[in-house]
Design an enzyme around this catalytic site. Structure first.
Site, PDB file in Angstrom:
ATOM      1  CG  HIS A 262      -6.963   2.644   1.308  1.00 31.40           C
ATOM      2  ND1 HIS A 262      -7.753   1.691   1.903  1.00 31.40           N
ATOM      3  CD2 HIS A 262      -5.736   2.505   1.853  1.00 31.40           C
ATOM      4  CE1 HIS A 262      -7.017   0.996   2.750  1.00 31.40           C
ATOM      5  NE2 HIS A 262      -5.791   1.473   2.746  1.00 31.40           N
ATOM      6  CG  ASP A 264      -3.647   3.169   5.215  1.00 31.27           C
ATOM      7  OD1 ASP A 264      -4.249   2.085   5.126  1.00 31.27           O
ATOM      8  OD2 ASP A 264      -2.876   3.591   4.337  1.00 31.27           O
ATOM      9  CG  ASP A 374      -3.746  -1.444   1.800  1.00 31.43           C
ATOM     10  OD1 ASP A 374      -3.005  -2.111   1.054  1.00 31.43           O
ATOM     11  OD2 ASP A 374      -3.321  -0.590   2.589  1.00 31.43           O
TER      12      ASP A 374
HETATM   13 ZN   LIG Z   1      -4.109   0.689   3.781  1.00 32.02          ZN
END
Ligand SMILES: [Zn+2]
Length: 997
Positions: A262, A264, A374
């Site tokens: 993951h 960001d 998320d």
């Molecule tokens: Zn995130």
């Protein structure tokens, strides 16, 4: 038998840590290290490789905050290591507990070929297996000295979050730069013992399996010669083969492991660093795929793929090759993993248009899975959008973060506001950073709410947030739990493979209707007001730019700015990433976002101006009003231009007892001497709007210091303390409006109250210099209502005004788009806004009955991760619309977000399309993305009812076809040269593509 369980468990821990793991690299020699520090921002790879480095030694400090250092390491493999496996160990000064959150590197060969990424859990580079001895080793490391923002004492304000304030003290110390012999037997023994030790702790003490594992582990430890671990590792492993070969029980939970990182797209690092994070992780994953034939890796966010393609072609070449093998899988089908609460209807749709199109164009992959592990809650408009994009499944684990209520399902059908149902899975492992530990796997199996009727769950496996991805250790562990008694059975699989199995085994999953509200991170609807405002402005400017450019193309033959609009859309979509639009990134990210939104506005206004000039005719011929909204106003048709009509006049007089009265025959508003609204009288309905004894337009200031996650969270107790800002410095009349100035703390505010037709406009300018405070604007309304409506994508959702259950109580701060609406049968009120999202609606009991208070959230002042969040001047427009239906709320919401444009000209412009029912709202008019010249129109039913309407094209049409969001036909084209009849279900979304005759 005597119980020696504690003794053996403690023995395993110590021997593993202090004897076996240290034997992994039994021999090593130092590498020569030199470094060149890039003077400022990252440089192209060729420049970094060509730079002249200077010597640096292990133990030396390096790395100014946000700096880039190019290390060159050289050495020779000792001859006596011939036949052995050798790795370079490159420890830049890592802290193993913070993968993705500190310094990182990407290793290159001298010719610029990427080898793999370096991060705290991945410090090795394979040199040879086996080596001949005597090989020359030369590696280059592009190292990023990213500071730790979320450290061991989290949520402390720090200046490190912007290069401009971060200082220049080096952050790291080179820890180890060696060539070393890698002992495969020891590594495999570590993996065996970790898997069995972790599994053992998850098994019931009453069960035989736990004791079997413990006895086997104890025998293996007996077999280890602590003075010769390398010589005895194989013998120790032999003691474990029996327990490792016992198969899983038939009812074992099945875990589909999906290799993942993951990443960001910006968060505790700026956008430009994510470009490099993605390249590092992708390099790691292509390398791991080559080493591990069973492994499968999935990467979401088309934007991140596009970054690799644009900035790291050498990594892109490896990625495309891995994609062709079917094991490096594009997933998600969105441009970024965006927030889904705040993006407007069209922007949410375009996340899918641009995401899916990238994967289709590059790889021919049209994936059907939406991957949002998320994101901070999921708006009820999303299912319809997912379906309209041609996708059908959703994955997230974020709702497991809810503080109050436990979600009842892990696999279910999620029903959106229009009734569309999407097959949805919440991985019960409760993380997007699974590392294949026994604890995580056991938690997934135990936690899985659908056991008994379903058996499969997904585990996104690999270091994420800041990236890194899956490690060889995770792959080794997954191999051991493929079919192991006591453990869930794990397979590497693609998201599509998982969903196919999950759907097949669970034909009638339970249904959850309405939004997936995250009972946490509610302040992300308010933090970083200018980022939110930039998003809202950009969305509406994009609407106008497409509308007027399409109109100018069809009417005047003007060129349509396809490439420019494509680029701007992608910029706006990127900034909807789930840490940018929510306001939870470092100062650097939001500083750049403010500037980017300014540039976006400038460019879009340029497109709009050019299109309107091309349409407006003779500039000396007077003034035209262009109406970019989906409803006619002031005599100007929706999507057209005409001469303006005069508005309703407002009369102003002194109020008895001080203050002023504004009256336009529709509304009569009384403002007292303190500048507070004591009455808003709806003349036509003959009723008061303001709750008895209350004042509206009241600014309220709360202390706001959440227990953690400062920019993200507002905790419920904030409401216990409030200061009403009732003192005015000045109350005056200016141009028919009441202007009120107040000061409080270190801040000041000016509010201007203006009557405009049936609207009371409230313009608020705040010069905000508070710390850890929450500013709300309150409207106590004389309405008794159990529920209220908030605009969402392609419709609205209802929420309770009461707190009967913990689910309702938890929604104490929620998201709206352009309006909230409350009503009693036959009479309602809308509160519309031009850029705020957070709000709360509560009930107040008084002598005259129960009333409803609507409060919008204006500003916060958290100090982490941006210590200066929201300091400075902000402007907001809100408007109260007494007597409003939902339809009025929809219309007035557009009005405040799409001010009319007055342009010199004499040529009235007829709309490209006209719809004869205001319930049907056109959200986009544009030319088709394939540059065919076709006109694309998207519209939806906006009130939650049925609509029968007629859409009339304002240009000759040869053919009309219904399409999905990507403008691909979903039905047979129909020949039409006139009006198109429409029948829409509640909130139904339709895209039509019209070929011009
Ligand atoms: Zn995130």
């Amino acid at each position: 038998m005597h119980d020696d369980r504690d003794l053996v468990e403690a023995r395993l821990k110590r021997v593993l840590n202090e004897r076996i793991r240290p034997a992994l690299y039994p021999e090593s020699v130092p590498l020569e290290v030199a470094v060149w520090h890039a003077p400022d921002e990252p440089v192209p790879v060729a420049e970094g490789l060509a730079a002249t480095p200077e010597p640096i030694a292990v133990g030396d400090a390096w790395g100014v905050p946000w700096g880039t250092s190019w290390f060159t390491v050289t050495g020779t493999v000792p001859r006596e290591w011939a036949g052995r496996t050798v790795e370079a160990l490159l420890d830049l000064g890592f802290d193993e507990d913070m993968p993705g959150f500190q310094c990182e590197g990407l290793v290159y060969l001298p010719d610029g070929a990427p080898v793999k990424g370096l991060n705290p859990r991945n410090q090795w580079v394979r040199v040879g297996a086996p080596v001949k001895g005597g090989e020359q080793v030369r590696l280059h490391v592009e190292a990023a000295s990213n500071p730790v923002i979320l450290g061991r004492h989290p949520f402390q304000p720090t200046r490190l979050g912007d290069k401009e304030t971060a200082g220049s003290d080096p952050l790291y110390r080179l820890t180890r730069m060696d060539l070393a012999v890698f002992d495969e037997n020891v590594w495999q023994l570590v993996m065996d013992l970790e898997v069995l030790g972790e599994l053992m702790h998850q098994l019931p003490v009453e069960g035989a399996r736990r004791w079997e594992l413990m006895r086997a582990v104890n025998r293996a430890l007996d077999a280890v010669d602590l003075q010769d671990v390398n010589g005895t590792a194989a013998a120790a492993r032999a003691e474990l083969t029996g327990v490792l070969s016992a198969p899983a029980v038939p009812s074992a939970h099945r875990v589909s492991a999906v290799g993942h990182a993951h990443i960001d797209s910006a968060w505790l690092w700026p956008l430009r660093e994510t470009v490099r994070k993605v390249a590092r992780t992708a390099s790691n994953m292509t390398a791991l795929l080559e080493d591990e034939p069973d492994f499968v890796f999935a990467m979401s966010q088309a934007q991140q793929w596009a970054w690799i393609k644009e900035h790291r072609p050498e990594v892109w070449a490896k990625v495309t090759k891995a994609v062709a093998s079917g094991r490096f899988v594009p997933t998600g089908g969105m441009w970024v993993e965006s927030d889904t609460n705040m993006p407007g209807s069209e922007a949410m749709a375009r996340q899918f248009v641009h995401g899916k199109r990238f994967f289709i164009d590059e790889f021919g992959v049209d994936n059907e899975e939406v991957w949002l592990p998320d994101t901070f809650g999921f708006a009820a408009g999303l299912p319809q959008i997912i379906k309209a994009a041609g996708s059908k499944r959703l994955l997230t684990q974020k709702i497991s973060w809810s503080q109050t209520n436990t979600f009842p399902h892990h696999t279910f059908l999620w029903e959106g506001l229009d009734g569309t149902r999407i097959f949805t899975h919440f991985p019960p492992v409760d993380t997007y950073n699974c590392s294949m530990t026994g604890g995580e796997l056991a938690h997934a199996a135990r936690n899985f709410k659908d056991k008994g009727v379903a058996r499969h769950s997904l585990a996104p496996t690999g270091w994420g947030d800041g990236g890194g991805g899956t490690t060889r250790e995770m792959v080794a562990k997954a191999a051991r739990v493929r079919d192991l008694e006591g453990s869930p059975a794990v397979r590497w699989e693609t998201p599509a493979d998982f969903f196919a199995k999950a759907e097949a085994e669970y034909p009638h999953p339970p249904v959850w209707a309405g939004e997936l509200y995250l009972e946490l991170h509610r302040a992300t609807l308010t933090s970083q007001a200018k980022t939110k405002q930039g998003n809202r402005r950009s969305e509406h400017l994009l609407r106008e730019a497409e509308l007027w450019a399409a109109t100018a193309a069809v009417r005047a033959g003007a060129p349509y700015p396809y490439a420019q609009l494509d680029r701007i859309w992608k910029t706006v979509l990127l900034h909807q990433f789930h840490d940018i639009l929510p306001g939870s990134s470092i100062a650097w990210v939001h500083r750049e976002a403010r500037r980017t939104y300014e540039l976006v506005a400038e460019e879009l206004n340029g497109i709009i101006d050019a299109a309107q000039r091309a349409l407006a005719g003779d500039a000396s011929g007077g003034t035209l009003v262009f109406n970019g909204a989906p409803h006619a106003r002031g005599g100007v048709p929706a999507g057209g231009a005409a001469r303006p009509e005069p508005g309703v006049r407002t009369s102003v007089r002194e109020r008895d007892g001080g203050g002023h009265v504004l009256d336009n025959g529709l509304l009569r508003v009384e403002v007292d001497a303190r500048g507070l609204i004591v009455s808003i009288y709806d003349v036509e309905a003959d009723r008061e709007t303001v709750a008895p004894g209350k004042v509206a337009g009241l600014l309220q200031l709360h202390p706001d210091f959440p227990n953690k996650w400062d920019a993200w969270d507002v905790d419920e107790f904030y409401r216990n303390t409030v200061t009403d800002l009732t003192e005015a410095d000045e109350v005056s009349l200016v141009d028919g409006s009441v202007r009120v100035r107040r000061s409080f703390g270190s801040s000041s505010v000016t509010q201007v109250l203006t009557l405009s037709g049936r609207r009371l406009d409230v313009d608020t300018e705040v010069d905000w210099h508070e710390t850890e405070k929450f500013l709300k604007l309150a409207f106590p309304l004389d309405v008794h209502a159990d529920r209220y409506a908030s605009e969402s994508q392609y419709g609205h959702v209802f929420r309770a005004t009461h707190t009967n259950t913990s689910w309702e109580a938890a929604k104490f701060e929620a998201c709206n788009h352009r309006f909230v609406h409350v009503e009693e049968p036959g009479w309602g009120i809308a509160l519309v806004n031009d850029s705020t999202y957070g709000h709360d609606v509560t009930r107040t009991a008084g002598e005259a009955g129960t009333t409803t208070t609507v409060r919008v959230s204006l500003l916060r002042a958290p100090r982490f991760p941006d210590p200066e969040t929201d300091q400075g001047v902000h402007r907001f427009r809100h408007a109260l619309v007494p007597g409003a239906t939902i339809g009025d709320a929809v219309r007035e919401g557009y009005v405040v977000n799409l001010p009319e444009r007055r342009v010199p000209g004499d040529a009235e412009v007829a709309p490209l399309v006209t719809v004869d029912d205001d319930a049907v709202v056109v959200t986009a008019v544009k030319l088709a993305d394939d540059e065919s010249g076709d006109v694309v129109v998207r519209f939806h039913e906006s009130r939650g009812g049925r609509a029968r309407a007629t859409l009339t094209p304002g240009f000759p049409v040869a053919e009309v076809v219904e399409t999905d969001l990507l403008e691909r036909p979903t039905a047979e084209p129909r020949r039409h040269d006139g009006p198109v009849p429409l029948t829409l279900r509640p909130f139904e979304l339709v895209t039509l593509r019209m070929k011009r005759a």
